[in-house]
Design an enzyme around this catalytic site. Structure first.
Site, mmCIF file in Angstrom:
data_model
loop_
_atom_site.group_PDB
_atom_site.id
_atom_site.type_symbol
_atom_site.label_atom_id
_atom_site.label_comp_id
_atom_site.label_asym_id
_atom_site.label_seq_id
_atom_site.Cartn_x
_atom_site.Cartn_y
_atom_site.Cartn_z
ATOM 1 N N ASP A 55 31.263 14.769 47.779
ATOM 2 C CA ASP A 55 31.521 16.032 47.090
ATOM 3 C C ASP A 55 30.461 17.038 47.542
ATOM 4 O O ASP A 55 29.276 16.868 47.259
ATOM 5 C CB ASP A 55 31.446 15.798 45.581
ATOM 6 C CG ASP A 55 31.848 17.013 44.773
ATOM 7 O OD1 ASP A 55 31.713 18.146 45.277
ATOM 8 O OD2 ASP A 55 32.274 16.842 43.613
ATOM 9 N N HIS A 56 30.896 18.100 48.225
ATOM 10 C CA HIS A 56 29.951 19.046 48.810
ATOM 11 C C HIS A 56 29.196 19.847 47.756
ATOM 12 O O HIS A 56 28.193 20.503 48.057
ATOM 13 C CB HIS A 56 30.678 19.995 49.773
ATOM 14 C CG HIS A 56 29.901 20.287 51.020
ATOM 15 N ND1 HIS A 56 28.678 20.910 51.001
ATOM 16 C CD2 HIS A 56 30.166 20.035 52.320
ATOM 17 C CE1 HIS A 56 28.226 21.042 52.235
ATOM 18 N NE2 HIS A 56 29.107 20.507 53.054
ATOM 19 N N ARG A 57 29.634 19.800 46.507
ATOM 20 C CA ARG A 57 28.869 20.463 45.449
ATOM 21 C C ARG A 57 27.509 19.802 45.267
ATOM 22 O O ARG A 57 26.526 20.458 44.911
ATOM 23 C CB ARG A 57 29.634 20.413 44.120
ATOM 24 C CG ARG A 57 30.930 21.203 44.100
ATOM 25 C CD ARG A 57 31.641 21.024 42.762
ATOM 26 N NE ARG A 57 31.949 19.620 42.502
ATOM 27 C CZ ARG A 57 32.386 19.161 41.327
ATOM 28 N NH1 ARG A 57 32.557 19.992 40.313
ATOM 29 N NH2 ARG A 57 32.669 17.884 41.173
ATOM 30 N N ALA A 58 27.460 18.483 45.499
ATOM 31 C CA ALA A 58 26.217 17.734 45.287
ATOM 32 C C ALA A 58 25.589 17.271 46.594
ATOM 33 O O ALA A 58 24.356 17.141 46.682
ATOM 34 C CB ALA A 58 26.494 16.512 44.401
ATOM 35 N N PRO B 240 35.282 19.548 46.411
ATOM 36 C CA PRO B 240 35.362 20.003 47.801
ATOM 37 C C PRO B 240 34.795 18.897 48.692
ATOM 38 O O PRO B 240 33.587 18.810 48.925
ATOM 39 C CB PRO B 240 34.474 21.257 47.812
ATOM 40 C CG PRO B 240 33.510 21.054 46.688
ATOM 41 C CD PRO B 240 34.210 20.222 45.657
#
Length: 395
Positions: free
Chosen positions: A367-370, A198
């Site tokens: 990456d919006h997860r991290a 994402p």
């Protein structure tokens, strides 16, 4: 002398390779050190030299087959030498790997060329040019040139001779052009990246006045580019912001205590990302030298798989193409990539006065997860601090 030629292991990460082109036929004489066949791994095509003088007595792996590394592919021996023992040895060595052979007939139809004509006319053609010649229906032997024929020569010949092979799908001149193997790999990886990450792109403008002064001040010692300087800057920043230098596995972050910097290199038919290992502990001069060497190898089709693996972060510079801003796609399994844009002389207000400064926008896709927005902004702010005050760098 006699020997068994095998599928070479061109790097620690290489497990298998596709034999895309034999430069000799069975029964033909082979000289030690001359090109015997070509191997394709991922985006790369490598020319493999013969290990011994002799005759190519037996081809064990056909063009288009994919086999594991160290699998026997051919036998070289004397013209009348008994090779029954070598055949048994090769069969024993390759019996397990034979089950892993994968036919790639379509790949050969797309990319292989008739090397017999090339050899007859004593024309040397790079592997990439040979593939393109097949795609464009150009006979390399018809090109008058001293030295090796490259892709640009094939492209020029295709334009002047109008020998482009087209498949028309309508009377309005549509055509279907099959992707090269490199393009197919790029397409698959970009699609995969978009489905995994994402991603959000953040842009920030930076004043490159001081960076330019630093670049000019050391040019008499060694030549350095803005990309070289940014590799050094970003390497130091990533040590301060470890989440920008990690990878994601399920519900965990894999933090790297090292920086392996991938730098995108544009070629005629695609993009390669060679990796400079351990940038965080190398000086600017060493980084510059290693990057120059990788770029040269990329342009000469001499990269090996290890040159393209192990990256923890990527920089892609489109500034030389006049790009103002863009959204680069993350190179998996990394979590961020930095896009570098053009430098523009821009009027700015400093202490109440209008002056012109060389400004450049940086585009960080994360990456919006991290990496949340605030974290990404802090990464860019730190890069901006080094760009505008490069005296803080440990060169």
């Amino acid at each position: 002398m006699s020997c068994i030629e095998v599928m070479p292991k061109l790097g620690m990460t290489m497990k298998e390779g596709t034999l895309v082109n034999w430069h000799r036929n069975e029964g033909e004489t082979v000289k030690e050190g001359e090109i015997l066949f070509e191997v394709e791994t991922d985006k790369l095509t490598n020319e493999i030299e013969a290990k011994e003088d002799g005759v190519l007595r037996k081809v064990l792996v056909n063009e288009g087959e994919t086999v594991k590394c160290l699998t026997p592919v051919a036998i070289i021996a004397g013209k009348d030498e008994d090779i029954s023992g070598l055949l048994k040895q090769a069969e024993a060595g390759g019996s397990k790997a034979a089950a892993h052979k994968t036919s790639t007939k379509e790949k050969i139809e797309d990319e292989n060329i008739d090397t017999a004509d090339i050899e007859t006319h004593r024309v040397k053609v790079s592997p990439a040019a040979a593939k393109l010649a097949k795609e464009l229906n150009v006979d390399p032997s018809s090109i008058k040139k001293n030295g090796r024929i490259m892709k640009k020569d094939i492209l020029e010949a295709s334009k002047t001779s109008k020998a482009v092979e087209m498949q028309h799908t309508s009377n309005r001149g549509e055509k279907t052009v099959k992707m090269s193997n490199m393009r197919k790999v790029i397409a698959e990886r970009m699609k995969k990246s978009a489905s995994i990450s994402p991603a959000v792109t953040y842009n920030m403008t930076m004043d490159t006045s001081e960076l330019k002064r630093l670049k000019n001040s050391i040019k008499d010692i060694f030549k350095v580019t803005y990309t070289d300087l940014l590799i050094k800057i970003v390497s130091q920043v990533l040590k301060e912001f470890p989440l920008a230098n990690c990878s994601v596995e399920r519900d965990a972050f894999i933090l790297k205590d090292y920086v392996n910097m991938g730098v995108a290199v544009a070629l005629d038919d695609g993009l390669l990302v060679p990796v400079i290992k351990n940038c965080d502990i190398k000086g600017l001069r060493q980084i510059t030298a290693e990057f120059n060497e990788l770029v040269e190898k990329a342009r000469e089709n001499k990269l090996v798989p290890d040159d393209l693996t192990g990256g923890t972060f990527t920089i892609t510079n489109l500034g030389m193409f006049g790009i103002d801003t863009f959204s680069p796609i993350i190179n998996q399994p990394e979590v961020a990539i930095l896009g570098v844009n053009k430098i523009v002389n821009t009027p700015v207000v400093v202490n109440g006065q209008i002056i012109v400064r060389p400004l450049m926008s940086m585009s960080l896709t994360a990456d919006h997860r991290a990496i949340d927005g605030a974290y990404a902004a802090r990464v860019l702010q730190r890069i901006k601090q080094y760009v505008e005050k490069p005296g803080l760098l440990v060169l």
